[in-house]
Structures are given as structure tokens and as C-alpha cells.
Design a protein around this motif. Structure first.
Motif, PDB file in Angstrom:
ATOM      1  N   SER A 261      20.106  45.691  53.253  1.00 35.31           N
ATOM      2  CA  SER A 261      20.405  44.328  52.808  1.00 35.31           C
ATOM      3  C   SER A 261      21.104  43.564  53.937  1.00 35.31           C
ATOM      4  O   SER A 261      21.781  44.161  54.772  1.00 35.31           O
ATOM      5  CB  SER A 261      21.284  44.365  51.560  1.00 35.31           C
ATOM      6  N   PRO A 262      20.941  42.236  53.990  1.00 33.69           N
ATOM      7  CA  PRO A 262      21.532  41.433  55.070  1.00 33.69           C
ATOM      8  C   PRO A 262      23.041  41.633  55.186  1.00 33.69           C
ATOM      9  O   PRO A 262      23.553  41.820  56.297  1.00 33.69           O
ATOM     10  CB  PRO A 262      21.202  39.995  54.662  1.00 33.69           C
ATOM     11  N   ASN A 263      23.756  41.603  54.076  1.00 36.07           N
ATOM     12  CA  ASN A 263      25.206  41.777  54.124  1.00 36.07           C
ATOM     13  C   ASN A 263      25.586  43.158  54.637  1.00 36.07           C
ATOM     14  O   ASN A 263      26.563  43.306  55.371  1.00 36.07           O
ATOM     15  CB  ASN A 263      25.813  41.566  52.733  1.00 36.07           C
ATOM     16  N   ALA A 264      24.827  44.162  54.245  1.00 38.56           N
ATOM     17  CA  ALA A 264      25.104  45.521  54.706  1.00 38.56           C
ATOM     18  C   ALA A 264      24.887  45.617  56.212  1.00 38.56           C
ATOM     19  O   ALA A 264      25.677  46.254  56.916  1.00 38.56           O
ATOM     20  CB  ALA A 264      24.216  46.521  53.970  1.00 38.56           C
ATOM     21  N   LEU A 265      23.845  44.948  56.722  1.00 34.06           N
ATOM     22  CA  LEU A 265      23.573  44.959  58.163  1.00 34.06           C
ATOM     23  C   LEU A 265      24.714  44.292  58.906  1.00 34.06           C
ATOM     24  O   LEU A 265      25.192  44.790  59.932  1.00 34.06           O
ATOM     25  CB  LEU A 265      22.242  44.245  58.446  1.00 34.06           C
ATOM     26  N   LYS A 266      25.186  43.171  58.359  1.00 35.92           N
ATOM     27  CA  LYS A 266      26.326  42.449  58.956  1.00 35.92           C
ATOM     28  C   LYS A 266      27.550  43.355  58.999  1.00 35.92           C
ATOM     29  O   LYS A 266      28.252  43.435  60.023  1.00 35.92           O
ATOM     30  CB  LYS A 266      26.611  41.189  58.121  1.00 35.92           C
TER      31      LYS A 266
ATOM     32  N   LYS B 124      31.284  37.876  50.462  1.00 40.63           N
ATOM     33  CA  LYS B 124      30.047  38.430  51.029  1.00 40.63           C
ATOM     34  C   LYS B 124      30.075  39.956  50.996  1.00 40.63           C
ATOM     35  O   LYS B 124      29.049  40.602  51.107  1.00 40.63           O
ATOM     36  CB  LYS B 124      29.897  37.959  52.483  1.00 40.63           C
ATOM     37  N   TYR B 125      31.259  40.515  50.899  1.00 39.50           N
ATOM     38  CA  TYR B 125      31.381  41.967  50.921  1.00 39.50           C
ATOM     39  C   TYR B 125      31.596  42.533  49.522  1.00 39.50           C
ATOM     40  O   TYR B 125      31.989  43.671  49.365  1.00 39.50           O
ATOM     41  CB  TYR B 125      32.531  42.389  51.857  1.00 39.50           C
ATOM     42  N   GLY B 126      31.348  41.724  48.510  1.00 37.79           N
ATOM     43  CA  GLY B 126      31.454  42.254  47.151  1.00 37.79           C
ATOM     44  C   GLY B 126      32.333  41.397  46.259  1.00 37.79           C
ATOM     45  O   GLY B 126      32.892  40.405  46.706  1.00 37.79           O
ATOM     46  N   PHE B 127      32.445  41.781  45.002  1.00 36.64           N
ATOM     47  CA  PHE B 127      33.172  40.992  44.002  1.00 36.64           C
ATOM     48  C   PHE B 127      34.513  41.659  43.721  1.00 36.64           C
ATOM     49  O   PHE B 127      34.566  42.846  43.394  1.00 36.64           O
ATOM     50  CB  PHE B 127      32.382  40.908  42.701  1.00 36.64           C
TER      51      PHE B 127
ATOM     52  N   LEU C 159      49.025  37.993  49.599  1.00 35.64           N
ATOM     53  CA  LEU C 159      47.786  38.131  48.833  1.00 35.64           C
ATOM     54  C   LEU C 159      47.672  39.576  48.325  1.00 35.64           C
ATOM     55  O   LEU C 159      47.973  40.522  49.061  1.00 35.64           O
ATOM     56  CB  LEU C 159      46.581  37.795  49.708  1.00 35.64           C
ATOM     57  N   VAL C 160      47.232  39.742  47.094  1.00 34.41           N
ATOM     58  CA  VAL C 160      47.029  41.071  46.514  1.00 34.41           C
ATOM     59  C   VAL C 160      45.606  41.169  45.961  1.00 34.41           C
ATOM     60  O   VAL C 160      45.189  40.321  45.172  1.00 34.41           O
ATOM     61  CB  VAL C 160      48.033  41.357  45.369  1.00 34.41           C
ATOM     62  N   VAL C 161      44.882  42.171  46.421  1.00 34.87           N
ATOM     63  CA  VAL C 161      43.545  42.451  45.894  1.00 34.87           C
ATOM     64  C   VAL C 161      43.651  43.656  44.957  1.00 34.87           C
ATOM     65  O   VAL C 161      44.175  44.699  45.356  1.00 34.87           O
ATOM     66  CB  VAL C 161      42.552  42.770  47.034  1.00 34.87           C
ATOM     67  N   VAL C 162      43.163  43.514  43.718  1.00 37.65           N
ATOM     68  CA  VAL C 162      43.245  44.610  42.750  1.00 37.65           C
ATOM     69  C   VAL C 162      41.842  45.088  42.384  1.00 37.65           C
ATOM     70  O   VAL C 162      40.970  44.289  42.064  1.00 37.65           O
ATOM     71  CB  VAL C 162      43.980  44.170  41.462  1.00 37.65           C
ATOM     72  N   GLU C 163      41.630  46.389  42.472  1.00 35.82           N
ATOM     73  CA  GLU C 163      40.386  46.985  42.003  1.00 35.82           C
ATOM     74  C   GLU C 163      40.715  47.880  40.811  1.00 35.82           C
ATOM     75  O   GLU C 163      41.576  48.756  40.899  1.00 35.82           O
ATOM     76  CB  GLU C 163      39.716  47.792  43.129  1.00 35.82           C
TER      77      GLU C 163
ATOM     78  N   GLN D 164      35.839  51.033  48.344  1.00 37.96           N
ATOM     79  CA  GLN D 164      35.498  49.717  47.822  1.00 37.96           C
ATOM     80  C   GLN D 164      36.682  48.758  47.989  1.00 37.96           C
ATOM     81  O   GLN D 164      36.524  47.649  48.524  1.00 37.96           O
ATOM     82  CB  GLN D 164      35.150  49.877  46.343  1.00 37.96           C
ATOM     83  N   LEU D 165      37.863  49.212  47.578  1.00 41.59           N
ATOM     84  CA  LEU D 165      39.076  48.395  47.699  1.00 41.59           C
ATOM     85  C   LEU D 165      39.341  48.029  49.152  1.00 41.59           C
ATOM     86  O   LEU D 165      39.612  46.873  49.482  1.00 41.59           O
ATOM     87  CB  LEU D 165      40.278  49.168  47.130  1.00 41.59           C
ATOM     88  N   ARG D 166      39.193  49.002  50.037  1.00 43.15           N
ATOM     89  CA  ARG D 166      39.470  48.775  51.451  1.00 43.15           C
ATOM     90  C   ARG D 166      38.522  47.722  52.016  1.00 43.15           C
ATOM     91  O   ARG D 166      38.907  46.866  52.812  1.00 43.15           O
ATOM     92  CB  ARG D 166      39.304  50.091  52.218  1.00 43.15           C
ATOM     93  N   ARG D 167      37.256  47.799  51.597  1.00 49.25           N
ATOM     94  CA  ARG D 167      36.254  46.839  52.057  1.00 49.25           C
ATOM     95  C   ARG D 167      36.672  45.413  51.683  1.00 49.25           C
ATOM     96  O   ARG D 167      36.611  44.494  52.507  1.00 49.25           O
ATOM     97  CB  ARG D 167      34.912  47.189  51.403  1.00 49.25           C
TER      98      ARG D 167
END
Lengths: 244, 244
Positions: free
Chosen positions: A210-215, B151-154, B166-170, B183-186
Motif C-alpha cells: 500500500s502507498p502509506n506502507a511504502l512511505k 496517514k499512519y493509522g487511526f 500530547l497523549v496518544v492512547v491505544e 501500533q501505539l509506537r507508530r
DNA sequence: GGGGAGAGATGCCGC
DNA sequence: GCGGCATTTCTCCCC
């Protein structure tokens, strides 16, 4: 159409005999366990297997709408206008109640099957294909082992390139996505840390990406190598010709 | 036990009428498509739904051993000692051949079901619980939104702590594992990059965590917060009391 | 339709 | 039993 009396009698007899049970009915379903679900009245097909697995299927769709795993106990009690099927699995704390209003048909039989399915074309086959044909990854790639186990996960293929750099390969049989890149990156950094080496290459081997994965791959200086899926496609082509 | 002639006739009629079809048989199965599989002779139960989904079940186990998705075409041809069921889905290039030797029973009926299942106790419910009770994450946590798209996920839950970091919670409704930490690190690194901030906290919110995942969290300066799964457990306790 | 992620995921293997 | 991961995953949501 069966009377609820006949159904109750047949069901209890079949369950005792360890038969596979199949019936269609109008019913209402409540589930409580890992989550909770409710399903209002409608027609469903229900299977209870000889290992006491229970599956409830709606008239469309791939997956069972409700289910209970093997070794579940099933208790049938007849009420005035309906039959209640209470399925419990205490060891996993799961409960399913099916309120059965009408039974369209019922069948049971002792089924015998000792065969195990054989599958080819998996990710493991893909890794073996790379082990046998290392030049797919890069010129003079020397694979070391497959399924290297680390504390941070299992590496599909692992080896050295012609400059003696360590190479970590992650295979995907279909599309390479963000998850695959994250996974590869985790392995590469684990190897860097555990071996104290800075120069470790990471290769994602898959048919497409996927494009995002390639990035993301590029952001983390990892590599994409296009690898065709295992050769079951040849067999598919053969079968297609046979069918035409 | 049905004769193969009777079975063939009933099957074709039921298929034409768009019925849900159920039968048990002794058969041999070959599949070719995304992968390839072979299954030698044994007793199986086969469902064909009104949307032309096909499921093959062995006498034990949760999952179908073979299957074809909706809109598959099913062609039955009678041979000397067996009946061949050829199921094809050309749009996804999948083929299933079932060689049927004996038919134990056959049933078909037009089933009607317009209901959709309602499920509570999902990860989304858990995120909403955190949005309503932000102090679960940390003192004075101010959530901003849920399901932030990058772009790297929701991102499940996103906000500021009392020091305006800023705090990101998974969230994970069950066990936190290596995949969850990756996933969290990404997400954390994506936010750092896209906003040009160095100080972004990452929190994995779940009831428990595997030792390796905890180690990896610490390696990457991320945090674990123990959060109980959504309150379906209360309901389960209620039901358990009811049942006892 | 592709991308991304959860699922009452399930199933497999390895420790 | 848990841990890690693939799955003919499937399903849903969103772009």
C-alpha cells in the motif's frame, strides 16, 4: 414443520447419542461472555457438532452470527409457546440462550471424519520458496535459518547480503500494509539491539504494497522487494484451463 | 440415506428456488483460489445459503474447513458412482470441487431473517468509556477526539495531560501484546513528526499486558495503564447470578 | 474499491 | 497454559 414436543424429544435423544445435530428454526438469541449480544426473532440454521460446538447461521453471510466453542453443555427446556436452549461453557464463562418459537426441520446423525485438510500456498510456503531461491531478495543473499525466534517475535527469513550485512526478511503472501512494516521494523531494531550492530537491513517481501506502507518503509530506511505469491497460481491456471 | 438421483433432483430444484440448502454427505474436496487445499474422503455437513454462500463443516471444530463467499455459482453433475458439485466464483477466481459419494440427508427451505445483531463490550465501547472518564488515563487528562485519522493509522483516543503534553492512547479490550505496542509506537512517532513536537506520550490502555510487550513499552518510553474491560462483565455477573 | 484495524476473532505452533 | 502470529481470516468504517 415439527411440533415443539417432537423436537424436544428428538433433540435430547440425539444429544445423548453424541450425534451431529442440524435444525432450522424461528428463534431469538441472547449471548453473554467476552461481550454481550442480542438478536431479535428470525429464521436461523443451527448446528451442534459431536464435540458440542454450536453454530448459529443466518440465511446470508459467511460467519456464524452466534457460536459456542467445543465442550459446551446444551440444556433444552420446553415452555408453553417456545423451547429454551441454554448453552453454557463455564470454563470460559460464556452463556448463550436461544428461545425457539418454531422448528422447520430437524436432523441428526453420527458423522465420521478422520481426515485433515492439506493447504498449500501459505506464508510459510513463501518463506521456503525464498530459502530455496535466495536471489529473489537480493544478489548473493545467503539465508541462515527460517523462523528465527526473538523476544520481540519470530523472523520469517534471516541471512547475510554480499557485503556481510545482516538482512531480516518479512514475507506477506498478499498486500504489504502498515502492520507488516511495523512488524519488520520491530524485528530489525531488536536484532540491532541484541547484536549491537547498527547496519541491519530489513526487507518486506510481498506481491504488492500500500502507498502509506511504502512511505513508512522509506521513512525507516527499510526495503520492499516484489515477490510473487507461492506457485499455487500455476495450479489455478491449470484448473481454469481444465474447467474451460 | 438418499439415492444420488434423488439428491441431484432435489438440489437443483432447491437451488433454483433460492432456498437455504443443508445436507450431510460423504465426500472429497479440492479447493483452488487464494491458496489450494485437498481433503480426502469423510463425512461433512454442507450449507448453501440464499446468497449462494457455501460452507463445509467437519463433525468437530468451530470453523468451516472449506467455504465459498456469496454470489458463488454451484453446478451439480451426476456421474456413475458420485455427484460432482462444482462451485465457482470467477470474480475472485476461486474454485471448489466436491465429489459426493453418499448423501445422508438433504433439506431445503426459504428462510427469512431481517434482524441485525447488537453487540456491546467492544474496543469502541472501551474508548468511549475513557472519553467519559478521562482520569482513568492520568490525572487531569483532557481528551480531544476519538478515532483521530493519520496517514499512519487511526488513533483510538487523543488528548493533553496536565502539563499540556500530547497523549496518544491505544485501547485493547483484552491482552496488550507486541502488536499493540508496535501500533501505539507508530502513532506516537507519526504525531511527533507531523506536528514537529518531541514530547508526545503514548499510553497502552488494557486490562493486562504480556511481559515482552511491557519490556518493549519501556524500551520505547511508552506507558501502560491498567484499564478494566467495558462493563459487560457486570452484566455477565448478573446473568451468572440469574443462572445459579 | 482500497486502506486500516477490530473480532465474542480462530487455529497453529512453540515454550 | 500463555505468547506470538498467520488466516482462502471476515467484517466494518471511512476515504
Amino acid at each position: 414443520m415439527l411440533t415443539l414436543e417432537n423436537f424436544t424429544e428428538q433433540f435430547k435423544d440425539s444429544l445423548k447419542k453424541n450425534h451431529s445435530i442440524i435444525f432450522s428454526c424461528e428463534c431469538e438469541i441472547n449471548y453473554s461472555g467476552r461481550a454481550e449480544s442480542h438478536l431479535l426473532i428470525g429464521d436461523r440454521t443451527i448446528l451442534i457438532k459431536s464435540d458440542k460446538t454450536l453454530l448459529v447461521h443466518q440465511p446470508t453471510g459467511n460467519n456464524p452470527i452466534n457460536y459456542m466453542e467445543e465442550h459446551t453443555s446444551h440444556l433444552l427446556t420446553k415452555d408453553e409457546d417456545f423451547v429454551m436452549l441454554q448453552s453454557q461453557n463455564l470454563s470460559v464463562k460464556e452463556f448463550l440462550d436461544i428461545s425457539i418459537k418454531k422448528v422447520y426441520f430437524f436432523h441428526s446423525k453420527l458423522l465420521k471424519d478422520n481426515e485433515k485438510i492439506q493447504i498449500v500456498g501459505t506464508e510459510r510456503d513463501m518463506a521456503e520458496h525464498i530459502m530455496s531461491n535466495p536471489s529473489i531478495i537480493c544478489e548473493d543473499f545467503k539465508p541462515l535459518s527460517k523462523e528465527e525466534h526473538t523476544k520481540y517475535g519470530f523472523i520469517d527469513v534471516f541471512g547475510y547480503d554480499k557485503n556481510n550485512n545482516l538482512v531480516v526478511v518479512e514475507c506477506k503472501r498478499y498486500n504489504g500494509d502498515l502492520k507488516a512494516v511495523s512488524q519488520l521494523r520491530r524485528y530489525v531494531e531488536k536484532i540491532k539491539k541484541s547484536r549491537g550492530i547498527e547496519q541491519v537491513r530489513g526487507v518486506l517481501a510481498c506481491p504488492k504494497i500500500s502507498p502509506n506502507a511504502l512511505k513508512m518503509l522509506e521513512d525507516w530506511s527499510l526495503e520492499f522487494v516484489r515477490v510473487n505469491p507461492p506457485n499455487y497460481l500455476e495450479k489455478f491456471d491449470k484448473q481454469q484451463q481444465k474447467l474451460l
